[in-house]
Design an enzyme around this catalytic site. Structure first.
Site, PDB file in Angstrom:
ATOM      1  N   ASP A 156      -7.855   4.158 136.740  1.00  0.00           N
ATOM      2  CA  ASP A 156      -7.993   4.625 135.364  1.00  0.00           C
ATOM      3  C   ASP A 156      -6.585   4.669 134.743  1.00  0.00           C
ATOM      4  O   ASP A 156      -5.606   4.254 135.376  1.00  0.00           O
ATOM      5  CB  ASP A 156      -8.698   5.980 135.311  1.00  0.00           C
ATOM      6  CG  ASP A 156      -7.953   7.100 136.047  1.00  0.00           C
ATOM      7  OD1 ASP A 156      -6.735   6.951 136.326  1.00  0.00           O
ATOM      8  OD2 ASP A 156      -8.582   8.125 136.341  1.00  0.00           O
ATOM      9  N   ALA A 157      -6.470   5.183 133.539  1.00  0.00           N
ATOM     10  CA  ALA A 157      -5.187   5.197 132.832  1.00  0.00           C
ATOM     11  C   ALA A 157      -4.122   6.033 133.546  1.00  0.00           C
ATOM     12  O   ALA A 157      -2.931   5.807 133.359  1.00  0.00           O
ATOM     13  CB  ALA A 157      -5.386   5.722 131.409  1.00  0.00           C
TER      14      ALA A 157
END
Length: 137
Positions: free
Chosen positions: A17-18
């Site tokens: 994810d980010a």
């Protein structure tokens, strides 16, 4: 004690994810790839099985314990161990560990042999059963 097949994985941006934490669905890909490579190591060509017999292995059931997260650039090891063989399915125990030995994922996966035309369970071909039977369980 049974032996397990091991497959290495490195974590890339596309797996996270980010925040650089591995997205949960990425673990499913890692487990699948390790089972595929386990079959390949046994000499089972899944495309040939599909073309010649109309059969494929599909996940029927999966239980996963997410114990700790993997992070960007981690080196992981995915294991495959046969726990049970039936006429139309195989139960696997799988783990994903970090290179330092930390267990991140524990999974139980039942893969069924399926007749692709009927989408029904089918007996695993004898030659494949023979190859699996030689694997300690």
């Amino acid at each position: 004690m049974s032996l397990s097949f091991q497959w290495p994985v490195r974590i890339y941006w596309e797996d996270t994810d980010a925040g650089g934490v591995v997205y949960h669905a990425s673990y499913l890909r890692f487990l699948e790839r390790a089972r595929t490579e386990w079959l390949r190591q046994l000499g089972v060509d899944q495309m040939a099985l599909k073309q010649a017999a109309g059969l494929a292995f599909m996940v029927h059931r999966m239980e996963i314990d997410f114990l700790k997260p993997a992070l960007l650039d981690d080196e992981l090891l995915v294991t495959v161990e046969v726990k049970e063989r039936r006429s139309a399915s195989i139960l696997f125990a799988q783990t994903i560990t970090r290179a330092d030995g930390t267990v991140l994922i524990q999974a139980q996966v039942r893969a069924a042999c399926v007749d692709l035309q009927r989408m029904q369970p089918a007996r695993i071909p004898d030659d494949i059963i023979g190859r699996i039977a030689r694997v300690p369980a």
